[in-house]
Design a protein around this motif. Structure first.
Motif, mmCIF file in Angstrom:
data_model
loop_
_atom_site.group_PDB
_atom_site.id
_atom_site.type_symbol
_atom_site.label_atom_id
_atom_site.label_comp_id
_atom_site.label_asym_id
_atom_site.label_seq_id
_atom_site.Cartn_x
_atom_site.Cartn_y
_atom_site.Cartn_z
ATOM 1 N N LEU A 1 0.948 -1.338 -0.158
ATOM 2 C CA LEU A 1 0.025 0.010 0.040
ATOM 3 C C LEU A 1 0.821 1.197 -0.090
ATOM 4 N N VAL A 2 1.918 1.306 0.818
ATOM 5 C CA VAL A 2 2.926 2.522 0.892
ATOM 6 C C VAL A 2 4.282 2.073 0.413
ATOM 7 N N ASN A 3 4.590 1.069 -0.255
ATOM 8 C CA ASN A 3 5.702 0.682 -0.538
ATOM 9 C C ASN A 3 6.464 1.737 -1.484
ATOM 10 N N SER A 4 7.661 2.232 -0.865
ATOM 11 C CA SER A 4 8.297 3.374 -1.424
ATOM 12 C C SER A 4 9.772 2.821 -1.839
ATOM 13 N N GLY A 5 10.007 1.593 -1.648
ATOM 14 C CA GLY A 5 11.469 1.107 -1.905
ATOM 15 C C GLY A 5 12.060 1.240 -3.584
ATOM 16 N N ASN A 6 11.177 1.238 -4.351
ATOM 17 C CA ASN A 6 11.633 1.614 -5.924
ATOM 18 C C ASN A 6 10.595 2.542 -6.243
ATOM 19 N N LEU A 7 10.189 3.470 -5.639
ATOM 20 C CA LEU A 7 9.293 4.516 -5.912
ATOM 21 C C LEU A 7 9.870 5.599 -6.709
ATOM 22 N N ARG A 8 11.014 5.944 -6.461
ATOM 23 C CA ARG A 8 11.576 6.770 -7.424
ATOM 24 C C ARG A 8 12.163 6.392 -8.708
ATOM 25 N N ALA A 9 12.573 5.101 -8.552
ATOM 26 C CA ALA A 9 12.914 4.586 -9.863
ATOM 27 C C ALA A 9 11.549 4.314 -10.839
ATOM 28 N N LYS B 1 0.286 -11.544 -14.964
ATOM 29 C CA LYS B 1 0.322 -10.249 -14.619
ATOM 30 C C LYS B 1 0.091 -9.177 -15.677
ATOM 31 N N LYS B 2 0.432 -9.498 -16.857
ATOM 32 C CA LYS B 2 0.271 -8.521 -18.007
ATOM 33 C C LYS B 2 -1.206 -8.578 -18.389
ATOM 34 N N THR B 3 -1.775 -9.692 -18.277
ATOM 35 C CA THR B 3 -3.237 -9.844 -18.515
ATOM 36 C C THR B 3 -4.109 -9.197 -17.719
ATOM 37 N N ARG B 4 -3.463 -9.239 -16.312
ATOM 38 C CA ARG B 4 -4.169 -8.423 -15.405
ATOM 39 C C ARG B 4 -4.116 -6.798 -15.419
ATOM 40 N N ALA B 5 -2.975 -6.484 -15.988
ATOM 41 C CA ALA B 5 -2.790 -4.995 -16.388
ATOM 42 C C ALA B 5 -3.703 -4.511 -17.326
ATOM 43 N N THR C 1 2.695 0.449 -13.927
ATOM 44 C CA THR C 1 3.497 0.936 -12.775
ATOM 45 C C THR C 1 3.236 0.260 -11.635
ATOM 46 N N TYR C 2 1.908 -0.266 -11.164
ATOM 47 C CA TYR C 2 1.910 -1.277 -10.142
ATOM 48 C C TYR C 2 2.436 -2.405 -10.381
ATOM 49 N N ALA C 3 2.226 -3.066 -11.661
ATOM 50 C CA ALA C 3 2.683 -4.238 -11.749
ATOM 51 C C ALA C 3 4.211 -4.392 -11.524
ATOM 52 N N LYS C 4 4.967 -3.507 -11.761
ATOM 53 C CA LYS C 4 6.404 -3.434 -11.576
ATOM 54 C C LYS C 4 6.670 -3.018 -10.415
ATOM 55 N N SER C 5 6.080 -1.858 -9.782
ATOM 56 C CA SER C 5 6.468 -1.499 -8.492
ATOM 57 C C SER C 5 5.870 -2.195 -7.327
ATOM 58 N N ARG C 6 4.698 -2.897 -7.563
ATOM 59 C CA ARG C 6 3.757 -3.299 -6.503
ATOM 60 C C ARG C 6 3.620 -2.393 -5.271
ATOM 61 N N SER C 7 3.440 -1.086 -5.751
ATOM 62 C CA SER C 7 3.203 0.012 -4.866
ATOM 63 C C SER C 7 2.037 0.997 -5.315
#
Length: 211
Positions: A58-66, A139-143, A176-182
């Motif tokens: 929900l608030v994952n910021s680990g790779n937010l900038r990237a 995941k791509k289909t869900r996106a 973005t969500y699929a890659k960042s999970r954020s």
């Protein structure tokens, strides 16, 4: 049986509910945001009950900038293309909101991310990706489905511009969500795009005050 129930749930929530909203279009002026918030709260409650859901997403910021930095070429291109197209066909509304309805625009800067963007991202990205991963494992289909359902939800505005814009944005936010999970990354990206569209004029096609 559970798999069939999930497919039925997805059909009702993401196809039939927006269709019902289109039918009740003229009554949605005062109830659109409250309805959206209630649906988001329900979706959030459902996934929080699932022990398999990783709450840090929900608030994952680990790779937010990237994650957001990778989107800068798309954002810059989108700014240029959307601005040029809108100015060419509807220059009378160019930056109408910030220049002519400044107070309303300033309120929108706060209300839109909190009351519209966050609920939408919880429903169409966080909830959708987790809730239906067993029936849609790719995941791509869900996106792609997330983007399609997100665009379909915008039929309540009664114009295809809103649907087309939502589909383009939905694809960006879904991947973005699929890659960042954020969820946070999607909220920031969605807010930037949405506030830009409202500011330069395209927001008239996705404005609940004009329902």
């Amino acid at each position: 049986m559970k798999m069939k129930t999930r497919w039925l749930e997805m059909l009702v929530l993401f196809v039939l509910v927006p269709l019902a909203g289109l039918g009740a279009q003229h009554y949605l002026h005062q109830f659109l945001l409250p309805t959206l918030i209630v649906l988001a709260a329900l979706c959030l409650w459902l996934i929080l009950q699932d022990p398999g859901f990783k709450r840090f997403r929900l608030v994952n910021s680990g790779n937010l900038r990237a994650a957001l930095w990778r989107r800068r070429p798309a954002f810059i291109a989108g700014l240029c293309v959307s601005g040029i197209l809108f100015f060419s066909f509807s220059n009378a509304h160019w930056f109408h909101l910030p220049t002519q309805e400044t107070e309303r625009w300033l309120i929108l800067l706060v209300v839109y991310p909190l009351c519209s963007v966050i609920p939408q991202e919880l429903i169409y990205r966080t909830f959708f990706f987790h809730r239906y991963k067993k029936i849609i494992p790719k995941k791509k289909t869900r996106a792609w489905l997330s983007a399609l359902f997100f665009a379909w939800a915008h039929i309540i505005y009664g114009n295809w511009i809103a649907v087309a814009v939502a589909f383009g944005g939905g694809l960006l936010f879904a991947f973005t969500y699929a890659k960042s999970r954020s969820t946070l990354a999607c909220v920031i990206e969605h807010s930037i795009w949405g506030l830009w569209l409202f500011s330069f004029g395209l927001g008239q096609y996705i404005d609940s005050d004009r329902l």
